[in-house]
Design an enzyme around this catalytic site. Structure first.
Site, PDB file in Angstrom:
ATOM      1  N   HIS A 113      20.067  49.760  22.045  1.00 37.79           N
ATOM      2  CA  HIS A 113      21.873  49.714  21.624  1.00 37.79           C
ATOM      3  C   HIS A 113      21.890  48.558  20.691  1.00 37.79           C
ATOM      4  CE1 HIS A 113      25.580  48.550  22.874  1.00 37.79           C
ATOM      5  NE2 HIS A 113      25.717  49.775  22.806  1.00 37.79           N
ATOM      6  N   ASP A 149      25.766  51.464  14.444  1.00 38.83           N
ATOM      7  CA  ASP A 149      27.275  51.679  14.301  1.00 38.83           C
ATOM      8  C   ASP A 149      27.584  51.259  12.869  1.00 38.83           C
ATOM      9  OD1 ASP A 149      27.784  51.816  17.209  1.00 38.83           O
ATOM     10  OD2 ASP A 149      27.297  49.772  17.622  1.00 38.83           O
ATOM     11  N   GLU A 207      26.296  55.870  14.886  1.00 39.05           N
ATOM     12  CA  GLU A 207      27.502  56.234  15.394  1.00 39.05           C
ATOM     13  C   GLU A 207      28.571  55.957  14.227  1.00 39.05           C
ATOM     14  OE1 GLU A 207      29.469  54.028  18.966  1.00 39.05           O
ATOM     15  OE2 GLU A 207      31.179  54.570  18.418  1.00 39.05           O
ATOM     16  N   HIS A 251      29.203  46.812  14.646  1.00 44.61           N
ATOM     17  CA  HIS A 251      29.722  47.269  15.702  1.00 44.61           C
ATOM     18  C   HIS A 251      31.440  47.534  15.414  1.00 44.61           C
ATOM     19  CE1 HIS A 251      31.657  47.701  19.619  1.00 44.61           C
ATOM     20  NE2 HIS A 251      30.772  48.583  19.974  1.00 44.61           N
ATOM     21  N   GLU A 266      19.838  52.374  17.397  1.00 42.22           N
ATOM     22  CA  GLU A 266      21.171  52.726  17.190  1.00 42.22           C
ATOM     23  C   GLU A 266      21.705  51.913  16.012  1.00 42.22           C
ATOM     24  OE1 GLU A 266      24.417  51.267  19.603  1.00 42.22           O
ATOM     25  OE2 GLU A 266      25.551  52.954  19.254  1.00 42.22           O
TER      26      GLU A 266
HETATM   27  O1  G3P Z   1      27.214  54.368  21.153  1.00 44.28           O
HETATM   28  C1  G3P Z   1      27.188  54.313  22.661  1.00 44.28           C
HETATM   29  C2  G3P Z   1      27.562  53.066  23.181  1.00 44.28           C
HETATM   30  O2  G3P Z   1      26.883  52.251  21.691  1.00 44.28           O
HETATM   31  C3  G3P Z   1      29.209  52.987  22.787  1.00 44.28           C
HETATM   32  O3  G3P Z   1      29.361  51.716  22.886  1.00 44.28           O
HETATM   33  O4  G3P Z   1      31.036  50.180  21.979  1.00 44.28           O
HETATM   34  O5  G3P Z   1      28.467  49.765  22.316  1.00 44.28           O
HETATM   35  O6  G3P Z   1      29.577  51.498  20.629  1.00 44.28           O
HETATM   36  P1  G3P Z   1      29.578  50.776  21.868  1.00 44.28           P
HETATM   37 CA    CA Z   2      27.685  52.463  19.749  1.00 41.25          CA
END
Ligand code: G3P
Ligand code: CA
Length: 321
Positions: free
Chosen positions: A11, A40, A143, A53, A38
């Protein structure tokens, strides 16, 4: 990439150990054998996808020092107001609260950073290089952040992400790439307009967070809502407290029926966010948290800030063939 246990998604990289979304955090996630890493993604003013993010820069970079007069009237520094050349002048640091203190005080020090904000293309090049140089293959888990906000600013975030994936040769790597969004419209655009073959994950927030415009996440979790999600998405990414709702009076875990109803519709389940230093109420250890989600709820993967620990526990608790 056939993985016969729940997948571990690093994450924001190995964000439990290094500042989120920096290339060092991504390299460490690869070294810790995360299955997916991940990203973002938001856009610069010149339309370049960067890995960040927030749509704002001040919580994780030194933007307020470098460009002190570039905040909007609300006091926030929006990434979309800065060109890539300007973004490259920033240093990233561990996430800070508005008062300057660390959000996670026991993690990497919240000092001005050792590295900057990467572009999506740079991060893909890093992961591709590590996939070649190490005996481990990590995938992308991208994302699109606030696509409706970008559209209001005249920018097409899903389109820009697909262009980078195509240019880098990852747009058809269905075993190595997931695409995710809180916004159904962004996922539908990817499926029906861009005709992507990549698996799509519908993230599910809480309406009370008030972060995703007009999306009704209570309705999304209903039977009819899940039926609608199953038409365009391959899975869901729920907040972990939407699957586990805390202990009952006897201290036993209460599970919701969301996992069962998602599975009935053939949807994958990838809950967020597993943090060893921020356990949910009623959970005494990271091990207990993983046992609950892997054995009792049978989720298909987890977003974890501590991908090494989650990977070890996925190997312990997986009951898959
Ligand atoms: O994308 C899954 C998780 O990361 C969602 O929460 O706010 O960390 O992007 P966030
Ligand atoms: Ca995310």
């Amino acid at each position: 990439m056939a993985i016969e246990r729940p997948i571990i998604i690093a994450h924001r990289g190995a964000s439990g150990y290094l500042p989120e979304h920096t290339l060092p955090a991504k390299a460490l996630a690869h070294a810790l054998k995360a299955d997916f890493i991940e990203q973002d993604v938001v856009l610069t003013s010149d339309g370049v996808p960067i890995v960040l993010h927030d749509i704002h820069l001040e919580s994780t970079t030194n933007v307020a020092s470098v460009f002190p007069r570039r905040a909007r009237d609300d006091g926030r520094f929006y990434a979309i107001d800065f060109s890539l050349a300007e973004i490259r002048q920033l240093r990233a640091h561990e996430r800070r609260k508005p008062d300057g203190t660390a959000v996670f005080p026991t993690r990497f020090p919240a000092i001005d950073g050792l590295s900057g904000v990467p572009t999506l293309a740079e991060e893909i090049a890093l992961i591709e290089g590590l996939n070649q140089s190490r005996e481990h293959q990590a995938g992308l888990y991208v994302e699109m952040k606030a696509s409706a906000f970008h559209r209001n600013e005249g920018q097409d975030l899903p389109g820009a992400v697909m262009t980078v994936l195509k240019d880098s040769g990852w747009a058809n790597r269905t075993d190595l790439v997931f695409l995710q969004s809180f916004e159904p419209e962004a996922l539908r655009q990817l499926k029906y307009e861009h005709k992507t073959v990549l698996p799509l994950i519908q993230l599910i927030a809480e309406n009370a967070w008030d972060e995703n415009g007009s999306v009704d996440f209570d309705a999304m979790r209903s039977d009819a809502g899940l039926d609608a999600v199953a038409e365009y998405a391959d899975g869901i990414g729920p907040w972990l407290m939407q699957l586990y709702s805390g202990p009952n009076d006897e201290g036993e875990a209460r599970l919701t029926d969301l996992a069962r109803r998602a599975k009935e519709r053939g949807l994958l389940i990838h809950p967020y966010t597993f943090r060893a230093d921020q356990l949910p109420p009623g959970i005494d250890s990271f091990e207990e948290l993983h046992r609950l989600f892997f054995e009792d709820l049978q989720v298909d993967g987890v977003f974890s800030d501590f991908p090494d620990q989650s990977r070890t526990l996925s190997e312990c608790f997986s009951t898959r063939p």
